[in-house]
Structures are given as C-alpha cells and as structure tokens.
Write an enzyme that holds these catalytic residues in place. Sequence first.
Site, PDB file in Angstrom:
ATOM      1  CG  ASP A 127      -2.130  -0.770   1.084  1.00 46.15           C
ATOM      2  OD1 ASP A 127      -2.473  -1.060  -0.064  1.00 46.15           O
ATOM      3  OD2 ASP A 127      -2.764  -1.091   2.105  1.00 46.15           O
ATOM      4  CG  MET A 186      -8.365   6.598   7.493  1.00 46.79           C
ATOM      5  SD  MET A 186      -9.315   5.330   6.636  1.00 46.79           S
ATOM      6  CE  MET A 186     -10.451   4.828   7.909  1.00 46.79           C
ATOM      7  CE  LYS A 238      -7.652   0.600  -1.997  1.00 49.34           C
ATOM      8  NZ  LYS A 238      -7.000   0.001  -0.834  1.00 49.34           N
TER       9      LYS A 238
HETATM   10  N1  SAH Z   1      -4.211  -0.264   9.287  1.00 47.16           N
HETATM   11  C1  SAH Z   1      -3.658   1.033   9.626  1.00 47.16           C
HETATM   12  C2  SAH Z   1      -4.640   2.137   9.396  1.00 47.16           C
HETATM   13  C3  SAH Z   1      -5.010   2.334   7.950  1.00 47.16           C
HETATM   14  S1  SAH Z   1      -6.113   3.667   7.687  1.00 47.16           S
HETATM   15  C4  SAH Z   1      -3.145   0.982  11.078  1.00 47.16           C
HETATM   16  O1  SAH Z   1      -3.427   0.001  11.795  1.00 47.16           O
HETATM   17  O2  SAH Z   1      -2.448   1.895  11.478  1.00 47.16           O
HETATM   18  C5  SAH Z   1      -5.015   4.983   7.313  1.00 47.16           C
HETATM   19  C6  SAH Z   1      -4.939   5.958   8.469  1.00 47.16           C
HETATM   20  O3  SAH Z   1      -4.077   5.452   9.463  1.00 47.16           O
HETATM   21  C7  SAH Z   1      -4.358   7.306   8.123  1.00 47.16           C
HETATM   22  O4  SAH Z   1      -5.320   8.164   7.557  1.00 47.16           O
HETATM   23  C8  SAH Z   1      -3.905   7.792   9.488  1.00 47.16           C
HETATM   24  O5  SAH Z   1      -4.995   8.271  10.222  1.00 47.16           O
HETATM   25  C9  SAH Z   1      -3.442   6.513  10.134  1.00 47.16           C
HETATM   26  N2  SAH Z   1      -1.974   6.299  10.048  1.00 47.16           N
HETATM   27  C10 SAH Z   1      -1.337   5.244   9.524  1.00 47.16           C
HETATM   28  N3  SAH Z   1      -0.017   5.351   9.686  1.00 47.16           N
HETATM   29  C11 SAH Z   1       0.199   6.504  10.359  1.00 47.16           C
HETATM   30  C12 SAH Z   1       1.353   7.164  10.842  1.00 47.16           C
HETATM   31  N4  SAH Z   1       2.564   6.664  10.679  1.00 47.16           N
HETATM   32  N5  SAH Z   1       1.185   8.334  11.504  1.00 47.16           N
HETATM   33  C13 SAH Z   1      -0.040   8.847  11.687  1.00 47.16           C
HETATM   34  N6  SAH Z   1      -1.162   8.269  11.239  1.00 47.16           N
HETATM   35  C14 SAH Z   1      -1.047   7.107  10.590  1.00 47.16           C
END
Ligand code: SAH
Length: 466
Positions: free
Chosen positions: A35, A170, A57
Amino acid sequence: MSGKVTLLGAGPGNIELLTLLGKRRLKQADVVLYDRLVNPSLLLLTSQQAQLINVGKMPHYHKYHQEDINNLLVKYAKMGYQVVRLKAGDPYVFGRGGEEAAYLKSQGIAFEVIPGLTSALAGLSAVGIPITQRGLASSFHVITGQRRDSEADLNWNNIAHQEGTLVFLMGMSNLANICHNLIINGKNPHTPVAIIQWATQWRQKMVISNLKEITTAAAQKGLSSPALIVIGEVVRMSQQLNVILPLQKQHILVPFSKHSILYQRLSDLGATVDFYPRQIKVKQKVKLPNLDKFAVVLIDSVIAFTDFSQLLLENNLDVRILARKQIWVRSNLVAQHLKQYGILVDKVITTDANINTAQILEISSDELHSDTLNFLSLEKPLTKMKKLLYDLQTFQAIVFPSRASLKDFIAVLDNSQLQQLQQLQAFVMGEQVANLAQEYDFREIINCPTNLARTIAIIERKLTNE
Ligand code: SAH
C-alpha cells in the site's frame, strides 16, 4: 500446489517495528502487494526474485480498486505463489483486511493474518501519550474519521460521552466536523487534542491544542494526512513524556547490505535510517600471480586479506611468502586486523598519489581499481542490485563507509536520481572514499575518519547544527 496469502501488518512506519514473523514472510514471498502508506524500505527485506506491486491508493486517483486487489491475490495464490499483502499498521484496523480475508475464504484460498503494530497505538507512544493512564483514561476508542455517503453517520452523542481516549484515523479532511460534532454533543471544548502526522518516522510532526482550536492550529502548522487525531486528558502527558532525540528529524541513507553498527547507532540517536542492500559477492577463481615481481602488497580490506590467505593456502603457501615485502593497507581498520594475525603493516596509505608503480600488487575484494596498478580482485558479484524504491529527495544525508558502497550505489541510479543524490550531504569515511566522492559533484562532502565513534559524533554535530 496452491499458494497462500499472508495479510501482513507493516507497522506504523519505522521498519524495526515489524514483527519477526512478518520479516520472515517478506523474505519468503514470491509476490508482494503493498500500500501507499507502507515504508518502501521494508521491501528491501524481500528476496531478489520477489515481484513487488504497488497497489497504493492515491487520495484522489484510485490506482487499483479493491476488487482488482482481491483478484490479484487470488490469481497469484492459484499460481502457487507465496503472496504477501503488506498493509500499513495492522491489517484488521481500517485496512480493509477483513474484506480481503473474506474474499480469499470465499474463493477457497489458504490465508493467514499477521498482526502489525497499529498506528492507533504506536503513534501515541511515539510522542509520549499513554493511551490509558490511571485517573485520566481507563479506556480507549479507535474511530474512523471518514464515512462514506452510503454509511450511517457515527453516533456522536455516544462518542462524546465516552470516558477515555478517542483516537480518530483517516480524519484530517474531516477535522473541523469531528470537533464540531463532539462539542455540540456535550464534550468540553477545552479537552486537549493532539494531531500526530507520520508517527515513528523522520517526518513526524505533532501539534497540541484543544477541541475548539485544534483545526486552526493544525492548519497553521501545515499538518495533514496521514495523521491521528487524539482527544482526551492523556494528551497533556506528552509535555512531560515526549522524548526527543538529537537526530529525530533526520532521514539518513546508509547503503549497506544489512543492519550495520552504523545503522544502529544513528537509529538510536533518533534518525530514520534507511539502508540499501549491497551486492552479495562470492569468491572468484583466480590464479596466484608471481609474487617475486612485487616489492609491495597493498591490501584493501579485511575480506581481501582473508581471501588472499585462502588463495595462498590453495597454492600450498602461507603468509611467510610476504616476509621480505612491504605490506601496505588502505585503512587503520585493516592494519588492526592484520595485527591480530601477528602482521605489522608498513604503511597506511590515504591517497592514490604515490602508488602507481609496477612494484605494487593491490589485493581487493571489489572490482574498483586504477588501471595503472597490478590489481588482484578476489570476489565477484553474485546478485544483481535491487532497484531503488525510495525517493532520494526525502533524505538529508547519506553515509558512505567504503568506496564500494559509493560505487555500487551510484551504479543503480538513473540520471535524475544521481542529481538528487548530489544534493545530499555526503559523509564519507576515510580519504580514499573522499577522493572517489570528489568525482561525483556532491553539494557537500564531509570527511570523516574510518573510526566509527568519531564519524557518528561528526554526523550528529553537523546535522544538529543545521
Ligand atoms: N491499518 C492502519 C490504518 C489504515 S487507515 C493501522 O493500523 O495503522 C489509514 C490511516 O491510518 C491514516 O489516515 C492515518 O490516520 C493513520 N496512520 C497510519 N499510519 C500513520 C502514521 N505513521 N502516523 C499517523 N497516522 C497514521
């Protein structure tokens, strides 16, 4: 034989936050579908043959639809491949992992899920916010900040009255709405809020304010997606518990085959260090030249010495053949190594200026040589170099510990990448490496000694002063 799909959690960004099982699966993978939010450095853990597919995406431009991804997973598994579906954070936290797993199940494809550290937890600890804390929060709630039109809206009244920490993922494009909905449903407008962008990475940023003012504060500081919105009293703890390391904002590249000590030390100082796997080399078959012709043997590296000793033994000789010759080396490191074998070197040479004579035989483990020398190269590359997957513009500095690291790295770059590379501060270890670096027009070359501790000190001083 049918293959298998692994839904693998990549963690929040820092590659060392990947699980050990995850690392093993990446090594075993035939195909990896990854991703947009996944740190591309993780892909360097895959094998040389693995096929890497970016199904990321884009926010407005959907490259692959979920359906396409599902079909690819099934297609590759049916071809008998070990397929890794690499997802940011944890696959089952807002990652559509559940949908993918359900589809695989419906198609009779074997699958497994390997958890990853979700940003919803790791992002908070990265900035000193304990998600629960006695007296402040005895629960936490992870909520999506984005609803599609077709979905029912969240129950804001319920959320606003939850005890504990709220973490929205998100949610950045909807930040004003989230705060508004919480306030009109009774949440205190002075409740502390933190926004954490790119948690656990060099570009991590945070802003702290309260429900009423966070939208303006975040806009002023330019924070945007991907970020976490953290709401609750625990946010205050950050002031006390956020540990800031000296190199925290630095993104440094070390073109090395594995996690070297250099990698570890720089990481421990807070830098995000990306590595780049060097070529794997193997000994090549060579004939021992007539050593009588040479008055000096110049040994390039520790590996070259080991290979050379081996070559002598294969010819029923040992190091006594060098008895009346001068022994020169290219760094103190090699001199120290030879001393352990009872050999004192005559000279540590730091420039190529005076070595162009027929009297010298240079023994090396790489193929870099000046044409005028008698050069004996004892190793040859076994593997092709991997394509460079990351954007060199995101780095501040690069460290070249050896000439081979510089030469091998430049060999995989195209022209525009080379131009980007030249803009980085180049820390070079030893004069030999510095001389070679001069040929590549770096914006700034910083000479460091071959001594690791002193090199780290120079890097730290230089990068924290700027
Ligand atoms: N599966 C992922 C989440 C995917 S949805 C998890 O468990 O972390 C994508 C969202 O995750 C982003 O919009 C943001 O809100 C958050 N996100 C993912 N990685 C991040 C990071 N390193 N720092 C801050 N937010 C993060």
